[in-house]
Write a protein that holds these residues in place. Structure first.
Motif, PDB file in Angstrom:
ATOM      1  N   ASP A  69     -35.548  20.691  -6.372  1.00  0.00           N
ATOM      2  CA  ASP A  69     -36.246  19.731  -5.380  1.00  0.00           C
ATOM      3  C   ASP A  69     -35.790  18.419  -6.070  1.00  0.00           C
ATOM      4  O   ASP A  69     -35.946  17.837  -7.171  1.00  0.00           O
ATOM      5  N   SER A  93     -25.373  21.669   4.342  1.00  0.00           N
ATOM      6  CA  SER A  93     -27.287  21.573   3.807  1.00  0.00           C
ATOM      7  C   SER A  93     -27.242  20.861   2.601  1.00  0.00           C
ATOM      8  O   SER A  93     -28.154  20.037   2.358  1.00  0.00           O
ATOM      9  N   ASP A  97     -29.423  17.313   1.759  1.00  0.00           N
ATOM     10  CA  ASP A  97     -30.419  17.194   1.079  1.00  0.00           C
ATOM     11  C   ASP A  97     -30.056  16.042  -0.163  1.00  0.00           C
ATOM     12  O   ASP A  97     -31.015  15.115  -0.297  1.00  0.00           O
TER      13      ASP A  97
END
Length: 222
Positions: A69, A93, A97
């Motif tokens: 994260d 992806s 992010d």
């Protein structure tokens, strides 16, 4: 000081030479940061963590921290690490992010402050100027429209998992995006040294500059 390492995306045996060079630049008294988020939804993060340890532990890196994260991460958070290893997976992806959490700018600042960064496959491609070199193998699952990489290696884009039969795809890519390409097979990588980019591995790298294709042997500079 070598700051950037880009790998063509092979397994631990194939990337051993560039991995060894990378570890030689790592301060082993500090933890190494591993970011596997390009594999989000494809492979469990537990399996990812087992893999990175099995790859780098034998080379002397014992203290590895994994982030899954990137929200609210700052340069202060990043500066506690000896190096950052960005793993492979889906390039679209991964870039999404990095952008959404503002981690692309944090990573750039880390490199500017002489931080060491390793990118493997998708992790290498996002460090280049444009990520559409992945379009033949990665699905644009998020329908992303932003294809600009972090642009840490000049105007070059990175082509990973390179095979000779990719040449026509690379030429089509260059015609569409007007970017030169550094092509890396799965047992080839490059590192940024004071004298430029050095090829590391068991096979050559190839530099495509529109009508020109150059073969760059291991231990020589691009």
């Amino acid at each position: 000081m070598t700051k950037l390492f880009l790998s063509g995306g092979g397994n631990a045996k194939q990337t051993k030479e560039i991995d060894k060079e990378f570890v030689s630049q790592v301060n082993l008294s500090k933890p190494l940061l591993y970011i596997p988020i390009a594999l989000k939804g494809a492979i469990s993060y537990e399996s990812c963590f087992e893999w990175i340890n099995s790859t780098l532990n034998p080379l002397g890196v014992q203290n590895i921290v994994m982030w899954t994260d990137l929200s609210n991460k700052s340069i202060k958070d990043l500066n506690q690490f000896s190096a950052v290893y960005i793993g492979g997976g889906n390039t679209f992806s991964l870039l999404n992010d990095l952008r959404n959490f503002g981690f692309d700018e944090v990573l750039k600042e880390y490199v500017e402050n002489k931080g060491v960064v390793y990118g493997g496959s998708a992790g290498a491609i996002v460090l280049g100027s444009n990520i559409m070199t992945c379009a033949h193998m990665d699905s644009n699952i998020l329908n992303s429209q932003d294809f600009d990489g972090l642009n840490l290696i000049g105007n070059y884009s990175i082509w990973c998992h390179y095979q000779m039969e990719n040449d026509h795809l690379i030429k089509s890519y260059m015609n569409e995006y007007n970017k030169p390409v550094i092509a890396l097979s799965e047992d080839t990588g490059i590192c940024l040294c004071p004298d430029g980019f050095k090829v590391i591995g068991n096979t050559p790298a190839y530099v495509f500059e529109f009508e020109n294709k150059r073969r760059i042997e291991s231990d020589t500079f691009i």
